[in-house]
Design an enzyme around this catalytic site. Structure first.
Site, PDB file in Angstrom:
ATOM      1  N   ALA A 139       0.861  -1.184   0.000  1.00  0.00           N
ATOM      2  CA  ALA A 139       0.000   0.000   0.000  1.00  0.00           C
ATOM      3  C   ALA A 139       0.896   1.233   0.000  1.00  0.00           C
ATOM      4  CB  ALA A 139      -0.897  -0.002   1.229  1.00  0.00           C
ATOM      5  N   LYS A 140       0.341   2.370  -0.249  1.00  0.00           N
ATOM      6  CA  LYS A 140       1.091   3.629  -0.157  1.00  0.00           C
ATOM      7  C   LYS A 140       0.097   4.767  -0.143  1.00  0.00           C
ATOM      8  CE  LYS A 140       5.469   5.077  -0.211  1.00  0.00           C
ATOM      9  NZ  LYS A 140       6.652   4.400   0.325  1.00  0.00           N
ATOM     10  N   GLY A 141       0.510   5.898   0.402  1.00  0.00           N
ATOM     11  CA  GLY A 141      -0.379   7.057   0.417  1.00  0.00           C
ATOM     12  C   GLY A 141       0.416   8.320   0.222  1.00  0.00           C
TER      13      GLY A 141
END
Ligand code: NAD
Length: 424
Positions: free
Chosen positions: A114-116
């Site tokens: 995941a990443k944001g």
């Protein structure tokens, strides 16, 4: 095959996501029957785009665009950092989330990718504005995150304080303290010893292993490092401690050369105060000369796309160890391969941070904390074992370390995908 989320991006300019898709295409021929599932890797599971409105100190309202992407959750909850930067795009966050899927699989920690990020220059915000922006962003992505769902961590321009605000915001919304929702927290809030140094430590450990394999002796090595931040700084400290000479360094302010080797503790002290290498003793050289420095090991530990097909022609090192995410373009990769330069890719070389993030998450769940010596010993073992698996696969298929690392990662993800099956 149409790519619904990719088509949201500019079709002829997929950016970092395009680089990632090319890496997957390169590895697909080696995936055997699992290649039937490869399309899974070529689209994120879900991507959330959020508006983050805040009131500025002067009473005006500002809006920022934020993202949280779950690339693949076949092997466990999502894991990946939060980046605050004025150039953050959906393409970049998608690529970084995908590299997290590969990375967590390669070191075999039970997470997905995941990443944001938020498109903002945090340096333009006051401390209070930054806190409001962080808390509003956390609330907006609340539906995506949680200790069993997706666990953010720091990335470029985010740190322990930001993680503390994220943890607090999530906890207040849940009605109870939930330390395991983020990693990279301050020690006083359930952070782990050794997390801050873990990525740089991993880079050094892998460089040492890889250099030994080409009959090098780390204590005799000359090392050039781009970026002396969290990753490059700790790696420099450990190279120096092992007797290697750090002969060239570059950051946003300057490129410096010292054929006798820098006094690394003094250099790091200078950087801690000045926030840049400029002003430290050494011969100031051009950006071009930095890349052609006579050295044995080169560690790009700053930004994406720094090693290009142009400067790759001039690199003197026998070994490149990627501390940064995505520092080498695919064309540069080909140039280095043709010139016989060995590249240890980011998805293994800088996996020390996510490995100790995993330790932090485990410690938070059990509310039992380990010593720094225990953490470093476990980290070193995981990194070395993972690298040995990559070396085996590289030998078996006669491929580069990058392709081998992707084979290991993709096989683990797609085996999990296959075993879980499709629902309904
Ligand atoms: P940092 O902000 O602590 O340090 C970044 C360094 O890069 C600084 O020395 C800065 O001066 C230098 N830099 C910035 N712009 C530059 C330019 N144009 N030319 C040359 N140098 C430049 O960041 P960090 O945490 O050390 O991260 C560095 C890289 O490692 C990033 O790609 C990040 O995504 C990756 N990474 C970090 C971690 C981690 O745990 N911190 C984990 C995995 C990957």
């Amino acid at each position: 095959m149409n790519h619904p989320i990719s088509s949201y991006l500019q079709p002829n300019n997929l950016g970092a996501w395009g680089t990632y898709l090319e890496q997957v295409d390169r590895v697909t021929p080696y995936l055997g029957s699992l290649s039937k599932w490869v399309e899974t890797l070529k689209r994120p599971k879900r991507a959330l785009i959020v508006d983050v409105p805040i009131e500025l100190d002067n009473g005006a309202i500002a809006h920022f665009e934020g993202y949280r992407v779950h690339h693949n959750l076949a092997r466990g909850p999502g894991k990946g950092g939060i980046r605050f930067h004025q150039d953050v795009t959906l393409s970049e966050v998608m690529a970084l989330s995908a590299w997290m899927s590969i990375k967590t699989a390669v070191v075999n920690v039970p997470f997905g990718g995941a990443k944001g990020g938020v498109r903002v220059n945090p340096k333009t915000l006051s401390h209070a504005e930054l806190e409001r922006m962080t808390r509003r962003f956390t609330s907006e992505i609340n539906m995506m995150i949680g200790p069993q769902k997706d666990i953010p961590a720091p990335d470029v321009n985010t740190n322990g304080q930001i993680m503390a605000w994220m943890m607090d915001t999530y906890s207040v919304n849940q009605g109870h303290t939930s330390t395991g929702v983020v990693t990279g927290k301050p020690i006083s809030l359930g952070g782990s010893l050794g997390r801050g140094d873990a990525t740089g430590r991993g880079v050094f450990v892998i460089a040492n292993e890889a250099y030994t394999l080409i009959n090098g002796d780390i204590s005799q090595a000359r090392v050039a490092i781009q970026g002396l931040g969290n990753v490059g700084g700790e790696a420099a400290r450990l190279f120096d401690q092992a007797g290697a000479k750090v002969v060239a360094v570059q950051d946003h302010s300057a490129s410096l050369y010292n054929p006798n080797g820098f006094n690394v503790p003094q250099l790091l002290k200078h950087v801690a105060i000045a926030r840049e290498i400029k002003g430290f003793e050494g011969e100031a050289i051009s950006n071009e000369s930095f890349w052609s420095t006579p050295c044995d090991i080169l560690v790009p530990a700053a930004l994406e796309s720094q090693v290009t097909k142009v400067n790759a022609q001039k690199i003197q090192a026998r070994l490149v160890v990627e501390g940064a995410n995505g520092p080498t373009t695919p064309e540069a990769d080909d140039v280095l391969r043709d010139r016989g330069v060995i590249v240890v890719p980011d998805v293994i070389a800088n996996a020390g941070g996510v490995t100790v993030s995993y330790f932090e998450w485990v410690q938070d769940f059990s509310s039992f904390f380990w010593t720094e010596a225990e953490i470093n010993a476990r980290l070193d073992k995981i990194m070395i074992d993972a690298f040995k698996s990559v070396v085996e696969v590289a030998k078996t298929h006669n491929v580069s370390y990058r392709t081998a690392t992707f084979i290991v990662g993709c096989e683990r993800i797609l085996s999990a995908r296959e075993m879980r099956g499709l629902y309904p």
